[in-house]
Design a protein around this motif. Structure first.
Motif, short mmCIF file in Angstrom:
data_model
loop_
_atom_site.label_atom_id
_atom_site.label_comp_id
_atom_site.label_asym_id
_atom_site.label_seq_id
_atom_site.Cartn_x
_atom_site.Cartn_y
_atom_site.Cartn_z
N GLN A 158 -67.22 12.61 -32.94
CA GLN A 158 -65.94 12.92 -32.80
C GLN A 158 -64.98 12.06 -34.07
OE1 GLN A 158 -64.28 15.17 -30.99
NE2 GLN A 158 -66.54 15.61 -30.27
N ARG A 201 -59.50 9.06 -31.10
CA ARG A 201 -60.22 10.33 -30.86
C ARG A 201 -61.45 9.73 -29.86
NH1 ARG A 201 -59.57 16.04 -30.22
NH2 ARG A 201 -61.91 16.81 -30.07
N ALA A 234 -60.44 8.65 -26.35
CA ALA A 234 -60.17 9.69 -25.71
C ALA A 234 -61.32 10.50 -25.03
CB ALA A 234 -59.19 10.59 -26.32
N PHE A 235 -62.30 10.59 -25.97
CA PHE A 235 -63.54 11.41 -25.70
C PHE A 235 -64.50 10.57 -25.06
CE2 PHE A 235 -61.14 14.71 -27.28
CZ PHE A 235 -61.56 15.69 -26.86
N PRO A 261 -66.89 9.49 -22.42
CA PRO A 261 -66.95 9.92 -21.25
C PRO A 261 -67.11 8.64 -20.35
CG PRO A 261 -68.90 10.36 -22.39
CD PRO A 261 -68.14 10.02 -23.14
N PRO A 264 -63.45 23.21 -40.80
CA PRO A 264 -63.72 24.22 -39.70
C PRO A 264 -64.27 23.51 -38.49
CG PRO A 264 -65.09 24.75 -41.47
CD PRO A 264 -64.15 23.76 -42.10
N LYS A 265 -65.00 22.39 -38.56
CA LYS A 265 -65.55 21.60 -37.69
C LYS A 265 -64.52 21.08 -36.76
CE LYS A 265 -68.36 17.78 -36.43
NZ LYS A 265 -69.56 17.46 -35.91
N LYS A 292 -61.83 23.42 -35.18
CA LYS A 292 -62.06 24.20 -33.77
C LYS A 292 -61.71 23.33 -32.64
CE LYS A 292 -66.38 24.95 -33.04
NZ LYS A 292 -67.89 24.94 -32.94
N ARG A 293 -61.54 21.99 -32.80
CA ARG A 293 -61.03 21.20 -31.83
C ARG A 293 -59.75 21.47 -31.17
NH1 ARG A 293 -62.93 15.22 -34.10
NH2 ARG A 293 -65.06 15.85 -34.35
N LEU A 294 -58.95 22.34 -31.90
CA LEU A 294 -57.73 22.84 -31.37
C LEU A 294 -57.95 24.17 -31.00
CD1 LEU A 294 -54.14 22.36 -33.27
CD2 LEU A 294 -54.67 24.02 -31.79
N ASN A 295 -58.00 24.56 -29.38
CA ASN A 295 -58.26 25.69 -28.91
C ASN A 295 -56.63 26.44 -28.77
OD1 ASN A 295 -58.16 27.90 -27.28
ND2 ASN A 295 -60.23 26.99 -26.14
N ILE A 349 -55.27 26.87 -25.40
CA ILE A 349 -54.91 25.74 -24.42
C ILE A 349 -53.71 25.17 -25.04
CG2 ILE A 349 -55.66 23.35 -24.10
CD1 ILE A 349 -58.45 24.21 -24.05
N GLU A 402 -50.71 27.03 -24.14
CA GLU A 402 -50.19 26.86 -22.68
C GLU A 402 -49.59 25.41 -22.68
OE1 GLU A 402 -54.15 29.16 -21.12
OE2 GLU A 402 -53.79 27.29 -20.11
N GLU A 422 -67.57 29.12 -30.72
CA GLU A 422 -66.47 28.90 -31.36
C GLU A 422 -65.60 27.82 -30.87
OE1 GLU A 422 -67.57 31.91 -29.99
OE2 GLU A 422 -68.12 32.74 -31.83
N ASN A 423 -65.46 27.61 -29.61
CA ASN A 423 -64.63 26.65 -28.97
C ASN A 423 -65.37 25.14 -28.73
OD1 ASN A 423 -63.01 28.57 -28.97
ND2 ASN A 423 -62.87 28.93 -26.40
N ILE A 463 -66.72 21.71 -29.20
CA ILE A 463 -66.09 20.64 -30.00
C ILE A 463 -67.09 19.55 -30.12
CG2 ILE A 463 -63.89 21.32 -30.12
CD1 ILE A 463 -63.24 19.06 -28.19
N TYR A 495 -69.14 16.08 -23.00
CA TYR A 495 -68.60 15.82 -21.79
C TYR A 495 -69.61 16.67 -20.83
CZ TYR A 495 -64.01 13.89 -22.42
OH TYR A 495 -63.05 12.98 -22.60
N VAL A 509 -72.54 14.81 -20.17
CA VAL A 509 -72.61 13.51 -19.44
C VAL A 509 -72.30 14.01 -17.90
CG1 VAL A 509 -71.17 11.37 -19.04
CG2 VAL A 509 -71.80 12.06 -21.34
N GLU A 529 -72.98 20.97 -38.70
CA GLU A 529 -71.66 21.11 -39.73
C GLU A 529 -70.61 21.51 -38.38
OE1 GLU A 529 -73.19 23.24 -42.77
OE2 GLU A 529 -74.69 21.64 -43.01
N ALA A 530 -70.25 22.68 -38.86
CA ALA A 530 -68.79 23.11 -38.03
C ALA A 530 -69.44 23.72 -36.82
CB ALA A 530 -67.95 24.03 -38.80
N ASN A 568 -62.43 22.06 -23.91
CA ASN A 568 -62.03 23.03 -24.99
C ASN A 568 -62.47 24.46 -24.45
OD1 ASN A 568 -60.28 23.11 -27.19
ND2 ASN A 568 -62.10 23.61 -28.66
N ARG A 569 -62.48 24.63 -23.17
CA ARG A 569 -63.16 26.05 -22.72
C ARG A 569 -64.13 26.71 -23.55
NH1 ARG A 569 -57.04 28.36 -22.00
NH2 ARG A 569 -56.51 26.44 -20.51
#
Ligand SMILES: Cc1cc2nc3c(=O)[nH]c(=O)nc-3n(C[C@H](O)[C@H](O)[C@H](O)COP(=O)(O)OP(=O)(O)OC[C@H]3O[C@@H](n4cnc5c(N)ncnc54)[C@H](O)[C@@H]3O)c2cc1C
Ligand code: SF4
Ligand code: SF4
Ligand code: SF4
Ligand code: SF4
Lengths: 505, 151, 429
Positions: A31, A58, A61-62, A64, A437-438, A441-444, A447, A450, B15-16, B18, B22, B25, B56-57, B142-143
């Motif tokens: 992360q 980050r 927050a992540f 676990p 891009p890596k 994509k953390r920002l959906n 979501i 909403e 695509e989703n 990240i 989670y 775990v 990578e991505a 992140n769905r």
């Protein structure tokens, strides 16, 4: 740490990890986009480069198992009110780099926040409060040129006056300009979706409009800035309104610079520039040196779009903002957007961010007063921007005289931003101000859309509660109604500028 | 006997994803005695059934696909791997003798070897068995994982 | 429809499973001269007294639930293809509509003088394992000679050490598992077995088994005579085609079958160790006597017997050395087959306990070895099976974190999103 300049040793943050709780999932390693954390295979331990940590949180927050806390480095410099750690560190940086210190987000200096010194009124006994859950409450706001008086047909009933195109907002809040490039498409998309669902507008910023977002046309304000990135007729037409950007609160008086390495294919296509080339917005518009020039541009845009799009002009709140705003009104703008000293950005020299401009509260009051005096207030809508944090700030701004408010930082926060001030690095760990891009994509977008929708909904509730308490059932009735404000802890001069009475009077 | 199967599976959406792990775990935790992530890893010596891959991505979480033709089932020499009437592929860890054939043939790398101290058996996603809903899907912020009918 | 299956092991169970996928009602009869459906690869565990039920591959409930009639303890002696009946050693005639020959393999015993003496065992059936175990006990055997260092021989040797019996493995070639592993792999396996106390004699073979009634010693080709309280002959299995011959089906190195597992005689199918199959890697027909293949072939035969047309994907060498503390896997070929092959090696066995090797030909993976760290190697196996082009990730093949992210995006799309995981979806590209 060896082979590094000693000054790098004085880092501000530390990643503390409870090694027992760490299960070696390596989430934090993955992360962290600032290389502050790594896995050591031989030790089978997660280790840190504290000096790289930017406190984006980050990893915290992540994790676990909640094994991480990012903390201020307790080892700091000798206490000195003058030579603060920041001041010392800035010297260390500049002596090594020989460059301007770049930063991002908004001014973080303790410049007095006048919203915190303003208090709202409420009704008691006479003129009773209104319960917003039981009675209708109108937040609908129209942005655009109004008229001073209405003319009626001979029947005395039908209105003859026609007014220009208006933007119709379900809440007096819009998302402020954040360009594709400075933020990514995902956040733009999230804002666009939220706007369509809720009934408000987002702003492309100066980076053009990506084709995938054209479907949100009716909720999009397209910006025209000095670089003219992505501007063509189709762009202008794919909008609800057009905004000419003159200045920005976080960097008044300077242009913008998106480094070539950030200009990927999508950005290049949208901005209409080659991949990998620097995207430089000059400080001035090279065709605007006077109000007359501005008027020409405004009318050129109106002409081009058949007078169907309101045209806004955005400026930074600088010392004589009132006079400038009047000029803009005279030039024919349908709305003026003013960005205060706390306005955020994706990249700016620190010296400009922190030391140029004036607080938006003062600017709203001054501009509203001046426009009224000149009889121009109905000619133009006033949108305030820069550092709005809550529905209460919004309401106070409207009471001071704004029609609506632009929010930017709030949208980023709703997407996870922790205000670590690293937008300019393009490494935002939350995937907001980055097009890697890596990370992006953390920002959906679904979501975050909403989240943004929820936020607008919550703010609308808040505003309604506050209005109800004041016995007001339409946002229109509080606009510029400074009598419903009182101040505390301000000087006479400040009260005078804001046009509010001190509490008790 | 082409019965209509009523299987629900976990589908990853790369695509989703990240790569936050989670899912890993959460999976380890819910399959532990203690239901505590730290104890699950450190005292119970468990490992996740979902594997997060990153290049990578591109990243995704991968768990048993409960294949329509499960090669693991073909290969299992002990009878530990069985397919139920809905097509869910079950691996009985008690019955498993650790021949590693399933590890060798699973095209997704979803059957994993557990070789720790006394333990010697394969393990894989059981769709969270009696839990009712897959923990990984629930945990994913992140769905990037959805629980859906077999496609 | 009446299905008859001769054999009651992997291929037979696969066949039952396949038939029942298509035909829930047809009659199924299983014939075997053995008394239960146990797992052959597990018989060496008998030496360490594994509980009997653990050896069962399918218990009686499997046969009940699938409505299978079993005729156990009887050998099928001949097939009459005209009348479509199988004759048993009890003279009973079992009629069939569709027949599967799944008679497996039989151990190869070379002509060694004295191999008929008591105390000489092969090791391919449960009863032979049990009698070997009893013989050891009854005779207080302390020294055993194992002939052959293939999977079975090594496993027997390992378990003998486990119960405190001294073992010497005599191998004609110069290393263990010479056909399954490369030199480095053999070395690693050999060292592990040596640590366990197994002794090896390479480049040699047993020429004579000596003793009166019972074996007492062996004489090697090199001349030396070694004490032997018992001898295990484990130099391989050959397809058991005895029964098939009586039906007049075509037989080469094993029973010859079509892509749908049908023999040259209509309505007679064959699967498992008794057949020869097409090796996916080199396209050659050969017996590949392995459990996963036997099941899969049986399954495909079952589908086809029940009327669903399904082609077999082909055979693939898949080995797992399961008894060592450190797992050893390999699939496909383990040495370059010609000069055009590229070999990738990641040998950290000494430092980190793993060894990986991959062989790539024309951009396709054709084989690998994984020792120590074996997790997710099935992905590699599938690369061999599906012949996916790996030229742009070939260096990564031997990395421990090689995964689906290294494969083409369209493959993930097809497998994960569209869930194309049915049998036919695994065909090579
Ligand atoms: C000790 C040992 C260890 C092994 N380890 C592994 C391993 O680790 N991995 C692996 O992949 N493979 C292993 N194998 C190979 C694996 O066991 C075989 O590939 C698999 O069992 C083949 O299954 P099959 O159904 O073709 O035949 P078999 O298992 O050989 O079964 C043949 C069946 O046919 C019956 N039968 C034969 N002839 C007749 C007849 N005339 N009448 C009636 N019944 C008859 C037998 O009773 C038996 O039930 C091992 C084999 C042995 C012996
Ligand atoms: S995220 Fe937490 S548990 Fe995972 S490796 Fe980092 S510190 Fe350890
Ligand atoms: S929890 Fe979701 S986003 Fe995180 S690694 Fe797993 S699948 Fe990816
Ligand atoms: S373990 Fe692998 S082969 Fe078996 S069902 Fe799951 S994904 Fe398919
Ligand atoms: S469904 Fe359950 S068992 Fe399967 S990977 Fe997800 S959490 Fe693990």
């Amino acid at each position: 740490m060896l082979f590094k300049k000693p000054q790098v040793a004085f880092y501000p943050f530390m990643v503390l990890r409870d090694d027992y709780k760490c299960v070696r999932c390596k989430s934090c390693v993955d992360q962290c986009s600032f290389d502050a954390t790594y896995y050591d295979e031989d030790l089978n331990m997660i280790m840190n480069h504290h000096e790289n940590c930017v406190n984006c949180k980050r990893c915290e927050a992540f994790c676990p198992t909640d094994a991480i806390k990012v903390v201020k480095n307790p080892s700091t410099f000798h206490p000195d009110a003058n030579w603060t750690p920041e001041a010392i560190r800035d010297i260390h940086v500049q002596m090594l780099t020989g460059a301007v210190i770049l930063t991002s987000t908004g001014n973080d200096k303790p410049i007095k926040n006048y919203f915190d010194h303003l208090l709202l009124d409420a009704c008691q006994v006479t003129n009773p409060p209104i319960d917003p859950l039981r009675e209708p409450m109108e937040l609908k706001t129209f942005i655009g040129r109004k008229t001073d008086q209405l003319q009626f047909d001979s029947d005395g009933v039908s209105i003859k006056t026609t007014i220009g195109k208006q933007l119709e907002l379900e809440i007096p809040v819009l998302f402020s300009a954040m360009s594709y490039g400075s933020i990514n498409l995902n956040l733009q998309k999230a804002m666009a979706i939220a706007c369509r669902e809720f009934g408000t507008y987002w702003n492309t910023g100066e980076g053009g409009l990506h084709k995938s977002l054209r479907e949100f046309k009716d909720h999009t304000i397209v910006q025209v800035a000095s670089g003219r990135f992505g501007v063509d007729l189709e762009y202008l037409e794919t909008s609800a309104a057009i905004e000419i950007k003159i200045g920005q609160g976080a960097k008044p008086g300077i242009g913008g610079h998106l480094p070539g390495e950030k200009v990927n294919e999508g950005i290049a296509e949208t901005r209409m520039i080659p991949v990998g080339s620097d995207a430089i917005s000059p400080a001035p518009h090279h065709d605007i040196y006077s109000i007359e020039d501005l008027r020409q541009l405004i009318y050129a845009l109106k002409e081009a779009t058949n007078y169907e799009k309101p045209v806004f002009v955005k400026i930074a709140a600088v010392h004589n903002v009132a006079a400038i705003a009047c000029g803009i009104a005279h030039a024919g703008a349908d709305a003026i957007a003013i960005d205060g000293v706390r306005g955020g950005t994706g990249a700016t020299p620190k010296s400009l961010r922190d030391h140029v401009g004036i607080p938006i509260e003062m600017a709203i009051a001054a501009v509203d007063d001046r426009l009224r005096k000149e009889g121009l207030r109905n000619e133009v809508s006033l949108i305030a921007a820069g550092g709005f944090r809550s529905a209460v700030d919004v309401l106070k701004a409207i009471a001071l005289g704004a029609d609506a408010v632009y929010i930017g930082t709030v949208a980023k926060l709703a997407a996870g931003c922790t205000q670590c001030q690293q937008c300019h690095t393009g490494r935002c760990a939350w995937g907001i101000t980055t097009n890697n891009p890596k990370l992006a994509k953390r920002l959906n977008p679904d979501i975050v859309a909403e989240n943004l929708y929820n936020l607008l909904r919550a703010w609308a509730h808040d505003i309604k509660e506050l209005l109800g308490a004041m016995g007001i059932n339409a946002i229109e009735s509080i606009k510029g109604n400074r009598l419903r404000l009182r101040s505390w802890g301000l000087t006479e001069q400040e009260n005078k500028i804001l046009g509010v009475l001190p509490a008790g009077m | 006997m082409s019965r209509k199967r009523k299987l629900m599976k976990v589908y990853p959406i790369e695509e989703n994803c990240i790569s936050c792990r989670y899912c890993e775990v959460a999976c380890t935790m819910v399959h532990s005695e203690s239901k505590d992530p730290v104890k699950a890893y450190k005292l119970e010596n468990l490992l996740p059934r979902a594997t997060v891959e990153v290049k990578e991505a591109v990243s995704l979480s991968l768990m048993c696909r409960h294949c329509k033709h499960p090669f693991c089932f073909d290969a299992c020499i002990s009878g530990a791997i069985m397919v139920d009437e809905n097509g869910k592929v079950n691996l009985d860890e008690e019955k498993c003798v650790g021949c590693w054939n399933c590890v060798l043939v699973c095209p997704f790398g979803a059957a994993h070897p557990m070789i720790r101290e006394e333990k010697r058996h394969s393990f894989k996603c059981d769709l969270c068995g009696d839990r009712g809903f897959p923990a990984c899907v629930e945990a994913c912020p992140n769905r990037a994982l959805i629980y859906d009918f077999e496609r | 429809m009446r299905y008859v299956i001769v054999g009651n092991s992997a291929a037979a169970v696969g066949c039952i499973t396949g038939i029942r996928k298509v035909d829930p009602d047809g009659e199924i009869v299983v014939i075997s001269y053995e008394d239960r459906c146990y797992s052959k690869p597990m018989i060496a565990d008998v030496l360490v007294d594994i509980p009997e039920e653990k050896l069962l591959y399918r218990d009686s409930s499997f046969f009940e639930e699938n409505g299978v009639e079993t005729i156990l303890g009887h050998k099928a002696v001949s097939i009459n293809r005209k009348n479509k009946v199988v004759a048993l050693d009890s003279n009973e005639l079992v009629p069939y509509d569709k027949l599967l020959i799944a008679t497996g393999g039989k151990p190869f015993v070379p002509p060694i003088e004295g191999s008929d003496k008591k105390g000489v065992f092969t090791f391919t059936e449960l009863h032979s394992a049990i009698s070997f175990k009893n013989y050891l006990k009854e005779n207080g055997a302390e020294e055993v000679i194992v002939i052959g260092s293939g999977f079975i021989g090594l496993e027997v040797a390992y378990f003998l050490r486990e119960i405190g019996v001294n073992v010497r493995v005599v191998e004609l070639l110069d290393r263990v598992l010479a056909r399954a592993l490369d030199r480095r792999g053999s070395e690693i396996v050999e060292n592990m077995l040596r640590e366990k106390g197994v002794e090896f004699i390479f480049n040699d073979t047993v020429e004579e088994i000596m003793g009166d009634e019972k074996v007492s010693s062996v004489r090697l080709k090199s001349g030396s005579v070694l004490r032997a309280d018992a001898v295990v002959v484990a130099i391989g299995v050959r397809p058991n085609t005895e029964l098939a011959q009586t039906a007049g089906v075509e037989i080469n190195k094993g029973i010859s079958v079509s892509d749908t597992m049908e023999t040259s005689v209509p309505d007679i199918f064959a699967a498992g160790d008794c057949i020869e199959c097409t090796d996916i890697v080199d396209g050659q027909k050969k017996p590949i006597p392995l459990f996963p293949l036997a099941f899969e072939q049986g399954f495909i035969a079952g589908l086809n017997m029940a009327g669903k047309n399904m082609e077999y994907l082909g055979g693939l060498v898949l080995n797992s050395l399961k008894f060592l503390p450190v797992p050893v896997l390999n699939a496909g070929v383990v040495e370059p087959t010609d000069d055009s092959c590229e070999v990738f090696v990641n040998d950290k066995f000494e430092k980190k306990g793993f060894y990986r090797k991959a062989i790539v030909k024309n951009g396709k993976l054709i084989g690998f070895i994984a020792i120590g760290e074996i997790d997710r190697t099935g992905i590699l196996t599938n690369l061999i099976r599906q012949k996916i082009d790996v030229s742009n990730v070939k260096e990564r093949l031997v990395e421990l974190d090689f995964g689906l992210v290294d494969l083409p995006q369209w493959w993930r799309e097809e497998k994960l999103k569209q869930d194309k995981t049915a049998y036919k979806d695994w065909r090579a590209f």
